[in-house]
Each structure stands twice: as C-alpha cells, then as structure tokens.
Design an enzyme around this catalytic site. Sequence first.
Site, mmCIF file in Angstrom:
data_model
loop_
_atom_site.group_PDB
_atom_site.id
_atom_site.type_symbol
_atom_site.label_atom_id
_atom_site.label_comp_id
_atom_site.label_asym_id
_atom_site.label_seq_id
_atom_site.Cartn_x
_atom_site.Cartn_y
_atom_site.Cartn_z
ATOM 1 N N ARG A 81 24.053 48.477 49.532
ATOM 2 C CA ARG A 81 24.231 50.257 49.119
ATOM 3 C C ARG A 81 23.276 50.831 50.775
ATOM 4 O O ARG A 81 23.337 50.414 51.695
ATOM 5 C CB ARG A 81 23.602 50.664 48.201
ATOM 6 N N ASN A 102 21.091 44.340 50.983
ATOM 7 C CA ASN A 102 21.284 45.358 49.938
ATOM 8 C C ASN A 102 22.971 46.116 49.954
ATOM 9 O O ASN A 102 23.315 46.040 51.532
ATOM 10 C CB ASN A 102 20.211 46.131 49.963
ATOM 11 N N GLU A 151 17.693 38.486 51.438
ATOM 12 C CA GLU A 151 18.536 38.760 50.032
ATOM 13 C C GLU A 151 19.524 40.020 51.123
ATOM 14 O O GLU A 151 18.986 40.621 51.932
ATOM 15 C CB GLU A 151 18.450 39.742 49.029
ATOM 16 N N VAL A 195 17.884 54.037 49.796
ATOM 17 C CA VAL A 195 16.411 55.103 49.616
ATOM 18 C C VAL A 195 15.709 56.112 51.083
ATOM 19 O O VAL A 195 15.602 56.826 51.398
ATOM 20 C CB VAL A 195 14.976 54.621 48.508
ATOM 21 N N LYS A 233 10.230 27.977 48.912
ATOM 22 C CA LYS A 233 7.993 27.869 48.671
ATOM 23 C C LYS A 233 7.904 29.290 48.822
ATOM 24 O O LYS A 233 8.274 30.318 49.322
ATOM 25 C CB LYS A 233 8.363 26.832 50.538
ATOM 26 N N LYS A 291 12.905 32.690 41.577
ATOM 27 C CA LYS A 291 13.876 33.647 41.299
ATOM 28 C C LYS A 291 14.670 33.580 40.370
ATOM 29 O O LYS A 291 15.440 32.887 40.239
ATOM 30 C CB LYS A 291 13.934 34.031 42.948
ATOM 31 N N ARG A 351 7.005 57.978 50.027
ATOM 32 C CA ARG A 351 8.206 58.370 48.894
ATOM 33 C C ARG A 351 7.067 58.930 48.458
ATOM 34 O O ARG A 351 6.173 58.238 47.203
ATOM 35 C CB ARG A 351 8.418 56.625 48.476
HETATM 36 C C1 MV4 Z 1 8.910 36.255 48.414
HETATM 37 C C2 MV4 Z 1 7.111 36.225 48.947
HETATM 38 C C3 MV4 Z 1 6.785 34.730 48.900
HETATM 39 N N1 MV4 Z 1 7.610 34.149 49.630
HETATM 40 N N2 MV4 Z 1 9.275 35.052 48.689
HETATM 41 C C4 MV4 Z 1 9.595 40.288 46.314
HETATM 42 C C5 MV4 Z 1 10.949 41.461 45.845
HETATM 43 C C6 MV4 Z 1 12.192 40.135 46.476
HETATM 44 N N3 MV4 Z 1 12.680 40.901 47.103
HETATM 45 C C7 MV4 Z 1 11.480 39.750 47.117
HETATM 46 N N4 MV4 Z 1 9.825 39.123 47.919
HETATM 47 C C8 MV4 Z 1 9.160 38.318 47.562
HETATM 48 N N5 MV4 Z 1 9.052 36.897 47.776
HETATM 49 C C9 MV4 Z 1 9.004 33.974 49.123
HETATM 50 N N6 MV4 Z 1 9.743 32.424 48.971
HETATM 51 C C10 MV4 Z 1 7.065 37.205 48.262
HETATM 52 C C11 MV4 Z 1 7.987 38.286 48.078
HETATM 53 C C12 MV4 Z 1 7.075 39.863 46.943
HETATM 54 C C13 MV4 Z 1 6.979 40.898 48.335
HETATM 55 C C14 MV4 Z 1 8.137 40.722 48.663
HETATM 56 C C15 MV4 Z 1 8.871 41.587 49.377
HETATM 57 C C16 MV4 Z 1 7.777 43.213 49.583
HETATM 58 C C17 MV4 Z 1 6.623 42.852 48.495
HETATM 59 C C18 MV4 Z 1 6.043 42.095 48.418
HETATM 60 C C19 MV4 Z 1 5.602 42.275 47.058
HETATM 61 C C20 MV4 Z 1 5.090 40.721 46.675
HETATM 62 C C21 MV4 Z 1 5.977 39.537 46.504
#
Ligand code: MV4
Length: 454
Positions: free
Chosen positions: A290, A288, A286, A293, A199, A156, A336
């Site tokens: 702010r 946000n 994480e 929506v 992971k 990431k 939405r």
């Molecule tokens: C991940 C994950 C699987 N494993 N982290 C996508 C947006 C970002 N904010 C975090 N995301 C993801 N992180 C780990 N360690 C899968 C996603 C992810 C996802 C997360 C939330 C909603 C939709 C998603 C669609 C694809 C991947």
Amino acid sequence: MFKKVFVANRGEIALRIIRSCKELGLSTVIGFSEADRDSLPVQLADEKICIGPAPASESYLNIPSIVGAIEITKAQAVHPGYGFLAESIQFVEICKASGITFIGPTSNNIQLMGDKALARKTAKSYKIPVIAGYEENMLNDALAHARKIGFPVIIKASAGGGGRGMRKVNTIEEFVKLWNTCQEEAKASFGEDALYVEKFLERPKHIEIQLLGDKKGNIVVFPERDCSIQRRHQKLIEESPSPSVSAPLRKKLYKYASRLAKRIGYQSAGTVEFLADSDNNPYFIEMNTRIQVEHPITELVSGIDMVKHQILVARGDKLPFSQKDITIRGHAIECRINAEDPSRNFMPSPGRIKKLILPGGPGIRVDTHIYEGYTIPPYYDSLILKLIAYGMNRTEAIYRMQRALEEIQIEGVATTVPLHKRIFNHPVFLSGRYSTKWLENFLASEQEQEKKEA
Ligand code: MV4
C-alpha cells in the site's frame, strides 16, 4: 482510461489523494461516513457520497456500500489510501469483477505478501537474507527449531500486523504457553491462527524501502526510511535517509527490495521492510502492499510524487523515470501528530479544534485534514497532522522541525506535540544513534523521573 476516481478513505490521506488527482486532471468522488460529513476532504472533493454510519465496519470497511457508491457515481477507479480496504484481497477482486480499476497492487501481490510466513519463504527463495527462523505452523517443529536457533526467539502471527499475535520468548519453558497466547490473539485479531518463529534481534533498526512498480515489469526503488522511533508498534517519527545506513548498506537494501518486487511482479506503490541488527546487517521481515503514512519524506528526498505515480501506473502508464534518476537530495523528517494525551498513557483526545496555527516557511510541509473549528470524531485513528521538515542535510531538517514544533498551536485537544519537542531536544535522537528500543526506554525514564519528583 479512467477520468473519475473514488476516494475510499478519510482524513489526511483522502485529502492527499484528492490533491494528486486534481493535478492529473482527474475528478474525485469521496465516500464519507456520517461522522466525516464536515471534513476537509469532503469539502474539497468534486463529489461526495455517504457510505454509512460512523463505525468503520459500517462505512469505510463496508465493501457492498462502497462498491454501490462507486457504481452510483460512475467512478472508474478507486484509491483505498492506507488502512481500511487497502490490503483487502476480497475488495480488489470485487473491483476487478465490477470493472473498477483498483489503484494498488494485484490481488496476487497482496496474497503473496499479506501472509508474512509465505512472504518470508518467498524472499528466502530469492536469496534475500531473512533472520534465522522457521515458517511452518507446527508447534513441535517450531520448538525444535527454536532450540537450534537459540533463545530468545520471537513468535509472530503470519497474518500479523501492528504487533498483535507477537511475543518474545526468552526460555524454552515458556515457549508452548506463549505459542498458545499468540495463536489465540492471532485468531481473535485476524481470524487466522498460523504462526512462525524467528531469532529475536536485540535493539534492531527498522529500515524500509519504498518502491513503485508499473504494469510493464519496471521497478524503481527509493531512498530508505528509518522508522525506528515507535511506541507500541505505532510510528511517531520517520526520517529519510536513515542516519544509520551507509552507502554500501543502501546498495544492498535497493538490491533486495527491487529483486523481491521484480520477482513477484509487483505493481503499484509498496514498501519492503527490513530489520538491521547491531552490525547493520539487513534482514527482510515483511512487505506492505500500500501507500504508507510516511510516504511524504520519500517524496521530499526524491522529488517524486508517489501518489501521482501510483495513480498513473494503475492507469497502465510506464514509469516515466528509471533507477538512475533517483538520487538523495537532502534530508526529510516526519512527526506524526496524534490527538492523544502522552501524559495519560496516550489516551485518544477527540474533540473540537478551538485554535489552529500551522507552521510554514522554508522546508516545512503540513499534511492534515484538520482546521480551526473542526471536530475530531472519536471513531477512527488519532493521526491528525503530519509535520514534515526538509533540509539540505539532517542538521538543517532538525532545525526546521524544532522551529515548526515551536510555531504550531493546536488548542482544544491534547496532542503529541510536547513529546515531539522533547524528542527533538534529546541527545540520542539528535545523534541519530537510536534503535527501535530507544523511544520506549526514553518514555519509561521520563515516568521514573516524574515519580521521583512527586
Ligand atoms: C522482530 C524484532 C526482533 N527480532 N523480529 C515489530 C513489528 C513487526 N513488523 C516486526 N517487529 C519486530 N520484529 C525479530 N526477529 C523486534 C520487533 C520490534 C520492532 C520492530 C520494528 C520497530 C519497532 C519494534 C518494536 C518492538 C519490536
């Protein structure tokens, strides 16, 4: 104490901010681009001022132009909404230096949480669970950690957002190549190429906790939202409470979110995001910094106006309620509605609204800036309307949403309404047992079906 608020945004959120300001007896000025001259928030604000041409880079993202407009109109505070300058450290600092109250968090809050690797490290230092991973931006060490954690992993971007600069890595062989891909993408998208590794969780649920912090150190957290129904990192549906969160899990989410916010001295409205694995263990991902929506569903289940209190805490008021006042009353779901064509790979569909019939009745809220005869400009986000249903429980909220989706009529542009109707008839969605993988699988299976029929 400020009396005049500058609205540095457009569309439905600009209107939403104007509405809370009016209820608080604050006057409003909206800064608008040349493409938004005829928009509803521009018609409803007390004053308006043009901040530049249509492209956002020359108007809604143009800090000198916006600060100049704030000074000309003698507004004492600015609400950034979401997107645009809402999380700009530079904008927050310029406002501060110019004596303008920024209705949002401190630049320090944004700095700490804006860097996702730093946010992860910070959460970890407060004993908030994070997914097994490695935060340092060092390829060799990251690869060594990936081997130790076990594949698949996910790389990431620290400055990331919206899924850019993010890749799943299935095997050790492709790690270096995908690291470089992410680095390039991150550099191009955010101007920063730092990466970190976690992971990879299969089929996680995306659960988030909205909170409010005042300038006296008080934090109040709100019932969770489930935002797992997404396509390409764009949310389509959010609901609160989450159908997959139990009372003990909720207690943990509240504890972690409020601990993080308290320890960083968070002020304003913010949201702590978690992923929950298949055993429903929550992990911080994480924050946000702010208003988001999807804040209306939290307003409906808590009975608290988030934007109003965001403004009041920016003024220095103490939060007028405490954690014990927050209960879950009923269930809320938001669709939405975008001006996009789901049958053409969600291509944006700007244009003139020829006919508009809005739904209403018990438990329906519509947040929108569109009206019959309005022309949706092609320059911005395609969100045109938030359809929000509330009920005493999930079943009632769903019935009301199904009814509202039947009532709504938008002609002149393609919208995501037909897709929402299909989702609200799907057994997996109705069961509440969906993860972040479900929508993409559903869309792919529909495409398969169409191919077969052709
Ligand atoms: C991940 C994950 C699987 N494993 N982290 C996508 C947006 C970002 N904010 C975090 N995301 C993801 N992180 C780990 N360690 C899968 C996603 C992810 C996802 C997360 C939330 C909603 C939709 C998603 C669609 C694809 C991947």
